[in-house]
Design a protein around this motif. Structure first.
Motif, short mmCIF file in Angstrom:
data_model
loop_
_atom_site.label_atom_id
_atom_site.label_comp_id
_atom_site.label_asym_id
_atom_site.label_seq_id
_atom_site.Cartn_x
_atom_site.Cartn_y
_atom_site.Cartn_z
N ARG A 49 6.45 55.90 -33.44
CA ARG A 49 5.35 55.79 -33.44
C ARG A 49 4.67 54.67 -33.52
O ARG A 49 4.50 53.95 -35.15
N ALA A 50 3.93 54.00 -32.91
CA ALA A 50 2.95 53.01 -33.10
C ALA A 50 2.12 53.32 -34.42
O ALA A 50 1.20 54.05 -34.19
N ALA A 51 1.83 52.81 -35.34
CA ALA A 51 1.36 52.59 -36.69
C ALA A 51 -0.11 52.12 -36.24
O ALA A 51 -0.50 51.44 -35.42
N GLU A 52 -0.93 52.98 -37.26
CA GLU A 52 -2.25 52.24 -36.43
C GLU A 52 -2.66 51.37 -37.04
O GLU A 52 -2.22 50.05 -37.94
N GLY A 53 -3.75 50.34 -36.20
CA GLY A 53 -3.80 49.51 -36.60
C GLY A 53 -2.93 48.12 -35.77
O GLY A 53 -2.70 47.15 -35.64
N SER A 54 -1.25 48.59 -35.45
CA SER A 54 -0.87 48.43 -34.62
C SER A 54 -1.11 47.37 -32.83
O SER A 54 -1.87 47.96 -32.48
N ASP A 55 -1.03 46.29 -32.48
CA ASP A 55 -1.00 45.62 -31.38
C ASP A 55 0.08 45.01 -30.84
O ASP A 55 0.63 44.25 -31.07
N PRO A 56 0.77 46.00 -29.75
CA PRO A 56 1.49 46.05 -29.46
C PRO A 56 1.74 44.43 -28.62
O PRO A 56 2.74 44.13 -28.25
#
Length: 64
Positions: A49-56
């Motif tokens: 799950r993408a972490a909050e604030g992540s930028d793939p």
């Protein structure tokens, strides 16, 4: 994350974009999974799950 989950995610993503995924190998599983697609020359990191604030996009650019 389990190895099966990492393989399923990578196989699904690779198939969606036309990348060969017949020879995937799980290199590591833990919080994230790392899967090698040797024929395609791809090393994939699977994050549950993408972490909050992540930028793939930034992560892909950095990896390139």
């Amino acid at each position: 994350m389990r190895a099966e989950e990492a393989l399923d995610a990578v196989t699904s993503a690779a198939t969606a974009v036309g990348v060969p995924a017949h020879d995937t190998t799980v290199l590591r599983v833990g919080e994230n999974g790392v899967v090698l697609l040797p024929t395609a020359g791809v090393l994939a990191r699977v994050v549950p799950r993408a972490a909050e604030g992540s930028d793939p996009g930034r992560e892909i650019e950095a990896a390139a």
